[in-house]
Each structure stands twice: as C-alpha cells, then as structure tokens.
Motif scaffolding. Structure first.
Motif, short mmCIF file in Angstrom:
data_model
loop_
_atom_site.label_atom_id
_atom_site.label_comp_id
_atom_site.label_asym_id
_atom_site.label_seq_id
_atom_site.Cartn_x
_atom_site.Cartn_y
_atom_site.Cartn_z
N LEU A 194 0.74 -1.13 -0.03
CA LEU A 194 0.00 -0.06 0.05
C LEU A 194 0.83 1.32 0.03
O LEU A 194 0.49 2.01 -0.69
N THR A 195 1.87 1.08 0.92
CA THR A 195 2.84 2.31 0.75
C THR A 195 3.43 2.70 -0.46
O THR A 195 3.88 3.69 -1.04
N GLU A 196 3.92 1.51 -1.31
CA GLU A 196 4.61 1.58 -2.26
C GLU A 196 3.88 2.15 -3.47
O GLU A 196 4.16 2.87 -4.42
N THR A 243 7.76 0.29 -10.34
CA THR A 243 7.37 0.07 -8.97
C THR A 243 6.49 -1.17 -8.84
O THR A 243 6.54 -2.07 -7.96
N VAL A 244 5.52 -1.22 -9.49
CA VAL A 244 4.50 -2.51 -9.93
C VAL A 244 5.40 -3.67 -9.92
O VAL A 244 5.06 -4.71 -9.40
N THR A 245 6.28 -3.64 -10.83
CA THR A 245 7.10 -4.80 -11.24
C THR A 245 7.81 -5.46 -10.09
O THR A 245 7.76 -6.54 -9.62
N LYS A 246 8.50 -4.22 -9.41
CA LYS A 246 9.17 -4.74 -8.20
C LYS A 246 8.16 -5.42 -6.91
O LYS A 246 8.79 -6.18 -6.32
N LEU A 247 6.94 -4.90 -7.06
CA LEU A 247 5.91 -5.69 -6.18
C LEU A 247 5.34 -7.06 -6.56
O LEU A 247 4.29 -7.54 -5.99
N ASP A 248 5.93 -7.38 -7.82
CA ASP A 248 5.55 -8.87 -8.30
C ASP A 248 4.24 -8.45 -8.95
O ASP A 248 3.26 -9.25 -8.72
N GLY A 249 3.88 -7.45 -9.53
CA GLY A 249 2.81 -7.13 -10.08
C GLY A 249 2.72 -6.94 -11.41
O GLY A 249 3.84 -6.89 -12.18
N SER A 250 1.75 -6.43 -12.10
CA SER A 250 1.92 -6.04 -13.72
C SER A 250 0.89 -4.82 -13.88
O SER A 250 0.05 -4.48 -13.05
N VAL A 251 1.14 -4.01 -14.90
CA VAL A 251 0.40 -2.77 -15.17
C VAL A 251 0.06 -3.16 -16.71
O VAL A 251 0.84 -3.32 -17.54
N ASN A 252 -1.13 -2.42 -16.94
CA ASN A 252 -1.70 -2.63 -18.36
C ASN A 252 -2.57 -1.23 -18.74
O ASN A 252 -2.86 -0.92 -17.86
N VAL A 253 -2.42 -0.86 -19.93
CA VAL A 253 -2.99 0.20 -20.33
C VAL A 253 -4.07 -0.16 -21.63
O VAL A 253 -3.61 -1.01 -22.44
N GLU A 254 -5.18 0.24 -21.50
CA GLU A 254 -6.12 0.26 -22.66
C GLU A 254 -6.80 1.27 -22.99
O GLU A 254 -7.00 2.16 -22.20
N LEU A 309 -1.84 -6.46 -8.66
CA LEU A 309 -0.78 -6.37 -7.32
C LEU A 309 -1.18 -7.77 -6.61
O LEU A 309 -2.35 -8.10 -6.22
N PRO A 310 -0.05 -8.38 -5.81
CA PRO A 310 -0.48 -9.60 -4.83
C PRO A 310 -1.13 -8.87 -3.83
O PRO A 310 -0.80 -7.57 -3.24
N VAL A 311 -1.72 -9.67 -2.78
CA VAL A 311 -2.37 -8.97 -1.54
C VAL A 311 -1.22 -8.61 -0.58
O VAL A 311 -1.47 -7.58 0.22
N LYS A 316 11.70 -12.98 -2.75
CA LYS A 316 12.53 -11.41 -2.96
C LYS A 316 12.26 -11.19 -4.35
O LYS A 316 13.17 -12.12 -5.37
N PRO A 317 11.53 -10.21 -4.62
CA PRO A 317 11.48 -9.73 -6.13
C PRO A 317 12.90 -9.43 -6.73
O PRO A 317 13.84 -8.95 -6.07
#
Length: 671
Positions: free
Chosen positions: A399-401, A516-527, A540-542, A639-640
């Motif tokens: 949440l902070t990141e 930032t999102v990648t470092k958190l083991d997440g992904s970002v997408n644009v449509e 994002l992971p919970v 560890k990411p």
C-alpha cells in the motif's frame, strides 16, 4: 512530551485531516449537505481540542478560526462560496503542514496569524486582511506595475503574487537563495523570478529577489513563506491585474523548473487543450510534490487478533519446551510429533500476522479526492471523481509503495486524459469529465483501475515519438498492435506532450509506475479507445508474504511454481502435437505446453518425450509447464528481482532454501 502520546496524536490528526478534506469536498459540491457540514464541524472541533491539549496553540487558534467560520456557514450567516472554500482548504493545508513538522521535529514554529486574520476577516465582513488588491498594494507601498515591468510572467489561471524574498545576512548568498527557492517550490508554484534563476543562485542580487507565485489565497502564500526556514523576510503583493494589463510577452523569463526540458514550449496555462488528445501518454513530474503519500507508520489491529496472537505465542512457548525435553531425552517419536505441532502453530502465527498487516485501500486513496479537486481547478477543468472498492485490503508495504504510482496515474488522467469543458462540448460530451478509481479482489491479487472518459491515447503520436526517440525501429512499430504501442508509455523518458507544465511533460512518471509495480511482483496494463477514454490497470499481490511453492526439476536447474497457480500435475505422455504446437486437452479445453528447458535454455541433460506437466489454473493462464520431475512443496520467502533483472519475463523473484541454494520462482502470467 511522551513519544507514545505524540505519535498517537499525529496519526489521529492525519486521519482527521483526510476526513476533513473529503467532507469539505462534499460540502463544496452540495452546499445544502447538512451531514457533511456536521461532519466538518465535528472534525474541526476535535482538531482544535487535540492541538490545544498537546500545547500547539498556533494550530489550535487556526482550527478554532475554521470552526467559527464553519459555524457561521452552518447558521446561514455566510454562504458556501468558492472563495470561502479556498480559504478553508488553505487553512486545512496549513494545519497539515504543521502536523508534518511536528512529526519530523517534535514541535512547530509555524505562524498562523496571517491566515487566522483572513478567516476572521471574512466573518467580520471585511474580506480578510487583504480585502482588495489595490488596498494591499497601498498598505505595502508597492506598485504592482513596477514589480512586473520587464519580467516575462507566464499566463496562468487564477491570482499571481510577487514575493520579495530576503535570506538575511549570508556568507553564501547564492547557496542560501538556491535553498530558499527549493523550499518555496516544495509548497508553491513558481512562474517567474526577478532576476532570472541563474542570477539568484549566483548571488547576483541586492538585499532581496523577486519570485512570482500562484495561489488561491494570499494568506496561504504568506503562510507557506513564513514557514520556510531558509527565508529571513518576505513581502507578498498581488500582481494579477498588473500582469493582465502588461504587454510583455511570456516565454523568455519563464522559471527553469517550468520549461527546462523542451525549448520553445508553450506556457503552462496554454498546455491543457493541446495535450488533451494524447491521453495518459504524458508522464507526470517525478518530484516530491505536496500530494505525495508518506509511508504508513501505524496500523489498527482488532483486539480479537491480538488475543489470537497471544494464544499462539503461548502455544509456541509450550511446544518449544516439549520439543527441547524430547530431544534431551532422545525421544525421537515424541520430537517428531512436537515438530508437527510446531509446524501448525507457526503456520497459524504467520496467517495471523499477515492479516494484521492488511490495511484498507482507503488509507492511501482517501487523499486523492482533494488532489483531483485542486488539480482540476488549476487546469480549469470540471471533473467528477469517484472511488470504488476502497475497503479492499492490501499489505502495508504494498500500500505504501503504490501510493505514488497511483498519484502519477491520476494526475495524468486529469491533466491529459480529460479535455477542457469547451472541447468536450464540441465533441458532444458532457462538460464534466469522469475519473474513476476502482479496486477489486481476484483470489490472491487486487486489481486497481484508474479510468477516464477523456480523449484516449493518440496512437499516431505514440508512433511518431517512438521513432523520434529511437525506442523502436519503423518495422517494429508497424508490426505492433495498439495494445503493444500503449505499453511504450512505460519506456523511460517517453512523452508525447508538446509542452512541459508543472504537472507533466518531462517523460518521467509512467516508467516509475511500471518499475514500482513490477518490483512488487505485479503488472500494469493500459487500454484506450480514441474519443472515449483510457484505463490503466494495476494487478498486485495482496501481500508480500511467505509463499508455498512446488519445486520442479529441469535439467540441472530447479524452479519454484506458486502452489496457488497449480491446478493439476500429469505425465507428459498425455501431450499431443497439433499444427507443430505441443498441447494437452482438459475438459474440452486446449492448453499449450511451455517447455521450461527450452524457455530458459537450461544446461544439462533433460528428458525428452516424458517427464511431467504442471497445468496452471485457468484463472491465471491457460497453459501447462513441461518439466523433468516434480520434487516437493515448501514455504519460502520470495524476494523480487531488482536492477537489470527486474521485469524479466517468466520470473517473479528468487528464494533461498534451507541448504543455501537459490531457486528462481516462476511468474506463470508472463512466462
């Protein structure tokens, strides 16, 4: 003062300020909303009492003045007007600045007399200390026309103030002046300086230098300058009328911070219409703005969770004693039972602690309505901002990141996604644009979307910018789909903005979001749909918690697959080849097979034709992974990947095993 009480006071004040801002926004949109008025009054009253009890009298006086003004409005003695709301917001911002100062230093040196006088002046029917621009200038003995003569001041919406700033007697005049300018920029928008910035930072001025600032209220500008420790003295004059009548062309003396990246760019005030068509491709400034969300330093824990935690610790101590006794007495059977018991206790302990770290998204997004309101007013836009799913919970670290990335995306949506009202009407749209931030839960992930109904992304502008910057070759660009082109906005330095503004245009921001999102083991997408709007989605992971993985052997290498992604394990003999592609069939659905040995170019001898297939859950990705053998299951701390390895397709991170070996953890979505 007891640090424990001070910390509690700061956290409660931060929550109260967020609540106050949001209630004020409700009142501004609906002056007849008595529930919002009552909530504002209660919160202001609480802040006043808390500041007084802790001995911060200046802040208490300011909260008291706001409370009295709200009382006048509640009793219908004053109307809810934009001017009064701006003054109240300025007061709340001043209170927030004081709280941050207390948090950092343990005390406050702020002087609130100026803004308190403005607020009480409104109640007295005098319009505050600065009732008119002419009266203010007369009182200060300054001629606004003389202050702006020969200075190129960028055209902006709203009032402009000239601040004559002195740093006092200094042995390093240029250095102190530079620090003063940086402190001012942290709080206010600088549109020009007199002399130019290089001269100021070289100390080439006498006694004082001039800074032209924008702000809704003169009192807010004065309050911000008085709180800047680098400034010895500052005199503020409203020069709005003088600038409007001045014939000096803007552009030559614009502050370096406004247009230092693109030579010949337009002024900040002219940027909105031209940039609107490019949607969110323009990236926001990566500076530490006033809206930045700080690290979450405290969480609220349910008493039942504390009781559960206490009970688990008791069981842990008891199990430890039993295990030690069994080992000392060489009772291996008993020791094995105790180890199994210890395993269950630690698992429950882990789950309880992870649950305690979960915080509602509201903790971060609660400040965004005010951000959107202020930015839309600065840009002259009308925006309806909605938040959905703010009760969704995420780990404190995550949440902070993501707070700053979300802020980047929102600022882009407001600045470049939503068109100006006149442009929207010409396109047959409502004058008021819509920006929505929504969150939803999908198994062990949270999906956060920021959607706007603006102009959408300009594909041709993205192509041209990609060519100009050498991001891709012409052949590659022609072969790319629109979705692939949208992903180019995450490239460092990529921006299709024609102008550099205080909000965006430097090509910094969306790459930060992606990293930032990648470092958190997440992904970002644009449509995006031209003319209809853009949606940016974060997956994002919970929690960044311990993960249970399935270890598989591939040649001489070992990989880990998160158990939550695994649906079934079968022998590779069930695979068939169709049109040259190896697949398996499950419930009439076809699953392509990904050979891990070929994907990662694994050294060593691998098994051809046999081995094992790990079928991934359809909700994650319809695919089966081919490996030599399935080894075991184990809980590990993932560890990411960082640095140049960050964002490597197919890998989410690494884990260190009990024997010291490092194992790569697979990301089945990007594999």
């Amino acid at each position: 003062m007891d640090d424990q009480y001070l910390d509690a006071f700061i956290r409660e004040s931060e929550e109260a300020i967020t609540e106050l801002n949001n209630s004020l926004l409700e009142l501004e949109s609906d002056p007849e909303n008595t529930e919002a008025m009552d909530s504002i009054f209660r919160t202001a009253h609480t802040l006043k009492g808390n500041f007084g009890a802790m001995g911060f009298d200046d802040a208490s006086d300011l909260a008291h003045a706001i409370e009295d003004l709200l009382d006048e409005m509640r009793d219908d003695h004053l109307e809810v007007t934009p001017e009064i709301m701006d003054l109240i917001f300025a007061g709340v911002d001043r209170i927030e600045t004081i709280v941050h100062e207390i948090d950092e230093t343990g005390g406050s040196t702020a002087d609130t007399d100026a803004i308190v006088a403005d607020i009480r002046g409104i109640m007295d029917g005098e319009g505050g200390r600065a009732t008119t621009r002419e009266e203010t200038a007369d009182e200060q003995g300054t001629d606004p026309a003389e202050l702006v003569d020969g200075v190129a001041v960028s055209a902006v919406d709203g009032p402009v103030y000239h601040a004559s700033v002195s740093v006092g007697d200094s042995q390093m005049l240029g250095v102190d002046a530079m620090l003063a300018l940086e402190s001012i920029e942290a709080e206010l928008d600088i549109v020009a300086t007199d002399p130019d910035r290089d001269a100021i930072e070289s100390g080439d001025f006498e006694d004082a230098f001039g800074v032209f600032l924008t702000g809704a209220q003169q009192s807010a500008v004065e309050a911000a300058l008085s709180a800047t420790g680098k400034i010895d003295d500052a005199t503020v004059t409203d020069v709005t009328d003088a600038i409007e009548t001045s014939s000096v062309p803007a552009g030559d003396g614009t502050d370096d911070n406004v247009a230092d990246d693109d030579a010949g760019s337009n002024t900040a005030g002219e940027s909105a219409p031209a940039a609107a068509s490019t949607g969110t491709t323009e990236s926001v400034d990566d500076g530490d703005g006033a809206g930045s969300v700080e690290e979450i330093k405290s969480v609220r824990v349910d008493v039942d969770q504390l009781d559960e935690l206490h009970g688990l610790v008791e069981q842990l101590v008891t199990s430890r004693i039993k295990l030690r006794r069994a080992v000392e007495q060489e009772q291996l059977d008993s020791a094995s039972e105790n180890l199994n018991e210890l395993d269950k206790i630690t698992a429950n302990l882990q789950n309880t602690v992870m649950d305690m770290r979960l915080i509602p998204l509201k903790k971060v997004v609660g400040k965004f309505p005010r951000l959107v309101r202020d930015l839309s007013r600065d840009l002259g836009k009308e925006i309806d901002f909605t938040i959905e799913g703010e009760e969704i919970e995420l780990d404190r670290t995550i949440l902070t990141e993501i707070s700053d990335p979300l802020m980047h995306i929102l600022r882009n949506a407001v600045d470049h996604g939503i068109e100006p009202p006149e442009e929207r009407e010409q396109a047959g749209k409502p004058r008021t644009g819509e920006v929505t931030l929504s969150a939803s839960r999908e198994r062990d992930h949270v999906i956060i979307e920021v959607a706007d109904d603006g102009a959408g992304l300009d594909v041709e502008a993205i192509k041209q910018q990609a060519l100009d910057q050498g991001v891709r070759s012409p052949e590659e660009i022609e072969a790319m789909t629109d979705s692939d082109l949208y992903d180019l906005v995450f490239h460092p330095g990529f921006s299709t903005a024609d102008e550099v503004t205080d909000t965006s245009g430097r090509g910094v921001g969306m790459d930060v979001v992606h990293d930032t999102v990648t470092k958190l083991d997440g992904s970002v997408n644009v449509e995006s749909t031209p003319g209809e709007g853009t949606t940016v989605s974060l997956r994002l992971p919970v929690t960044m918690a311990i993960v249970k993985v399935l270890f598989v052997q591939v040649g001489d290498e070992q990989y880990g697959i998160p158990i939550k992604n695994v649906d079934e394990i079968t022998r590779a003999t069930e695979a068939k080849t169709i049109n040259g592609t190896e697949v398996i069939k499950h419930n009439d659905d076809i699953y392509p097979v990904v050979n891990l040995a070929e994907t990662f170019d694994v050294p060593g001898e691998t098994k051809n034709g046999d081995g094992m297939l790990v079928r991934i859950r359809e909700s994650e990705r319809r695919v089966a992974l081919h490996c030599d053998s399935v080894e075991s299951q184990e809980e590990v701390v993932v560890k990411p990947l960082e640095g140049i390895l960050s964002g490597t397709p197919g890998l989410s991170g690494t884990a260190v095993l009990g024997d010291g070996n490092i194992v790569h953890i697979l990301d089945v979505v990007t594999l």
